[in-house]
Design a protein around this motif. Structure first.
Motif, PDB file in Angstrom:
ATOM      1  N   SER A 196       1.087  -1.171   0.121  1.00 31.08           N
ATOM      2  CA  SER A 196       0.350   0.171   0.009  1.00 31.08           C
ATOM      3  C   SER A 196       1.356   1.942   0.136  1.00 31.08           C
ATOM      4  O   SER A 196       2.052   0.952   0.508  1.00 31.08           O
ATOM      5  CB  SER A 196      -0.748  -0.265   1.203  1.00 31.08           C
ATOM      6  OG  SER A 196       0.023   0.571   2.520  1.00 31.08           O
ATOM      7  N   ALA A 197      -0.204   2.465  -0.229  1.00 27.69           N
ATOM      8  CA  ALA A 197       1.408   4.097  -0.158  1.00 27.69           C
ATOM      9  C   ALA A 197       1.614   3.864   0.898  1.00 27.69           C
ATOM     10  O   ALA A 197       2.227   4.109   1.095  1.00 27.69           O
ATOM     11  CB  ALA A 197       0.245   4.897  -0.682  1.00 27.69           C
ATOM     12  N   VAL A 222      -3.614  10.823   0.857  1.00 24.37           N
ATOM     13  CA  VAL A 222      -2.893   9.620   0.689  1.00 24.37           C
ATOM     14  C   VAL A 222      -4.097   9.138  -0.288  1.00 24.37           C
ATOM     15  O   VAL A 222      -4.459   8.396  -1.054  1.00 24.37           O
ATOM     16  CB  VAL A 222      -1.933   8.755   1.222  1.00 24.37           C
ATOM     17  CG1 VAL A 222      -1.877   7.658   0.636  1.00 24.37           C
ATOM     18  CG2 VAL A 222      -0.732   9.661   2.094  1.00 24.37           C
ATOM     19  N   ARG A 223      -5.155   9.234   0.370  1.00 26.96           N
ATOM     20  CA  ARG A 223      -6.513   8.131   0.357  1.00 26.96           C
ATOM     21  C   ARG A 223      -7.184   8.926  -1.170  1.00 26.96           C
ATOM     22  O   ARG A 223      -7.616   7.993  -1.666  1.00 26.96           O
ATOM     23  CB  ARG A 223      -7.230   8.871   1.433  1.00 26.96           C
ATOM     24  CG  ARG A 223      -8.427   7.625   1.248  1.00 26.96           C
ATOM     25  CD  ARG A 223      -9.942   8.124   2.830  1.00 26.96           C
ATOM     26  NE  ARG A 223      -9.148   7.912   4.096  1.00 26.96           N
ATOM     27  CZ  ARG A 223      -8.783   8.890   4.946  1.00 26.96           C
ATOM     28  NH1 ARG A 223     -10.286  10.389   4.115  1.00 26.96           N
ATOM     29  NH2 ARG A 223      -8.429   9.172   6.190  1.00 26.96           N
ATOM     30  N   VAL A 224      -6.546  10.111  -1.227  1.00 26.07           N
ATOM     31  CA  VAL A 224      -7.466  10.513  -3.193  1.00 26.07           C
ATOM     32  C   VAL A 224      -6.535  10.647  -3.959  1.00 26.07           C
ATOM     33  O   VAL A 224      -6.889  10.350  -5.137  1.00 26.07           O
ATOM     34  CB  VAL A 224      -7.389  12.427  -2.807  1.00 26.07           C
ATOM     35  CG1 VAL A 224      -8.122  12.115  -3.571  1.00 26.07           C
ATOM     36  CG2 VAL A 224      -8.648  12.561  -1.065  1.00 26.07           C
ATOM     37  N   ARG A 268       8.510  14.751  -2.326  1.00 24.01           N
ATOM     38  CA  ARG A 268       8.836  15.403  -2.981  1.00 24.01           C
ATOM     39  C   ARG A 268       7.523  14.976  -4.159  1.00 24.01           C
ATOM     40  O   ARG A 268       6.615  16.112  -4.252  1.00 24.01           O
ATOM     41  CB  ARG A 268       9.825  15.119  -4.048  1.00 24.01           C
ATOM     42  CG  ARG A 268       9.757  16.395  -4.963  1.00 24.01           C
ATOM     43  CD  ARG A 268      11.229  16.256  -5.590  1.00 24.01           C
ATOM     44  NE  ARG A 268      11.095  16.529  -6.955  1.00 24.01           N
ATOM     45  CZ  ARG A 268      12.084  16.220  -8.438  1.00 24.01           C
ATOM     46  NH1 ARG A 268      13.259  15.883  -7.887  1.00 24.01           N
ATOM     47  NH2 ARG A 268      11.374  16.968  -9.368  1.00 24.01           N
ATOM     48  N   ALA A 269       7.164  14.343  -4.389  1.00 25.28           N
ATOM     49  CA  ALA A 269       5.850  13.734  -4.964  1.00 25.28           C
ATOM     50  C   ALA A 269       4.235  13.863  -4.126  1.00 25.28           C
ATOM     51  O   ALA A 269       3.483  13.938  -4.673  1.00 25.28           O
ATOM     52  CB  ALA A 269       5.842  12.018  -5.363  1.00 25.28           C
ATOM     53  N   TYR A 270       4.368  13.560  -2.964  1.00 23.94           N
ATOM     54  CA  TYR A 270       3.594  13.508  -1.659  1.00 23.94           C
ATOM     55  C   TYR A 270       3.234  15.245  -2.120  1.00 23.94           C
ATOM     56  O   TYR A 270       1.980  15.930  -1.618  1.00 23.94           O
ATOM     57  CB  TYR A 270       3.746  13.528  -0.301  1.00 23.94           C
ATOM     58  CG  TYR A 270       3.000  13.788   0.448  1.00 23.94           C
ATOM     59  CD1 TYR A 270       1.842  12.780   0.681  1.00 23.94           C
ATOM     60  CD2 TYR A 270       3.171  14.511   1.531  1.00 23.94           C
ATOM     61  CE1 TYR A 270       0.840  14.086   1.470  1.00 23.94           C
ATOM     62  CE2 TYR A 270       2.266  15.208   2.391  1.00 23.94           C
ATOM     63  CZ  TYR A 270       1.009  14.500   2.637  1.00 23.94           C
ATOM     64  OH  TYR A 270       0.759  14.250   3.225  1.00 23.94           O
ATOM     65  N   ALA A 289      -0.417  20.431  -2.545  1.00 23.57           N
ATOM     66  CA  ALA A 289      -0.142  21.429  -3.128  1.00 23.57           C
ATOM     67  C   ALA A 289      -1.297  21.852  -4.542  1.00 23.57           C
ATOM     68  O   ALA A 289      -1.762  22.477  -5.275  1.00 23.57           O
ATOM     69  CB  ALA A 289       1.004  21.901  -3.750  1.00 23.57           C
ATOM     70  N   SER A 290      -1.483  20.785  -5.149  1.00 23.18           N
ATOM     71  CA  SER A 290      -2.494  20.634  -6.623  1.00 23.18           C
ATOM     72  C   SER A 290      -3.424  19.327  -5.870  1.00 23.18           C
ATOM     73  O   SER A 290      -3.496  18.738  -5.135  1.00 23.18           O
ATOM     74  CB  SER A 290      -1.690  20.135  -7.176  1.00 23.18           C
ATOM     75  OG  SER A 290      -2.439  20.282  -8.503  1.00 23.18           O
ATOM     76  N   SER A 291      -4.363  18.445  -7.334  1.00 28.01           N
ATOM     77  CA  SER A 291      -4.726  18.087  -7.262  1.00 28.01           C
ATOM     78  C   SER A 291      -4.399  16.588  -8.390  1.00 28.01           C
ATOM     79  O   SER A 291      -3.781  16.743  -9.171  1.00 28.01           O
ATOM     80  CB  SER A 291      -5.975  18.393  -7.675  1.00 28.01           C
ATOM     81  OG  SER A 291      -5.951  18.698  -8.846  1.00 28.01           O
TER      82      SER A 291
END
Length: 111
Positions: free
Chosen positions: A12-13, A29-31, A67-69, A74-76
């Motif tokens: 899992s993530a 993380v859920r989204v 960085r990916a997180y 900051a965005s979607s």
């Protein structure tokens, strides 16, 4: 066992965040779980870690996951467009085909 061997076994993530010691907000993380991991993979693909020590590879993985997180805090997922379906959603529709007019059907106005 290398860091990459460890990461391959995760399911899992959240496991990635815990294994690499990266703090995260579960609601983010859920989204965007798949988007975050995909973006991390994109960051990893830009660097050659084959000759890196395990500590260097682990640090790079930690940095790229963080960085990916941050990209998705900051965005979607739709704005970041990591997956092809989102990238294709912004491509302009192809112009409609112009009707074919045969030259034999054209007439002159007498000029």
């Amino acid at each position: 066992m290398s860091v990459f061997d460890e990461l391959r076994k995760l399911s899992s993530a959240e496991d990635f965040f815990e294994a690499l010691g990266v703090d995260f907000d579960p609601s983010v993380v859920r989204v965007a779980r798949l988007h975050i991991l995909r973006r991390m993979g994109e960051y990893l693909a830009t660097n050659d870690l084959d000759t890196a020590s395990d500590d260097e590879a682990r640090a790079a993985c930690r940095e790229y996951l963080a960085r990916a997180y941050a990209d998705f805090v900051a965005s979607s997922p739709i704005a970041e467009r990591v997956f092809k379906v989102h990238k294709d959603a912004i491509k302009p529709a192809p112009a409609p085909a112009k009707p074919f007019v045969s030259l034999t059907t054209l007439t002159t106005n007498g000029n």
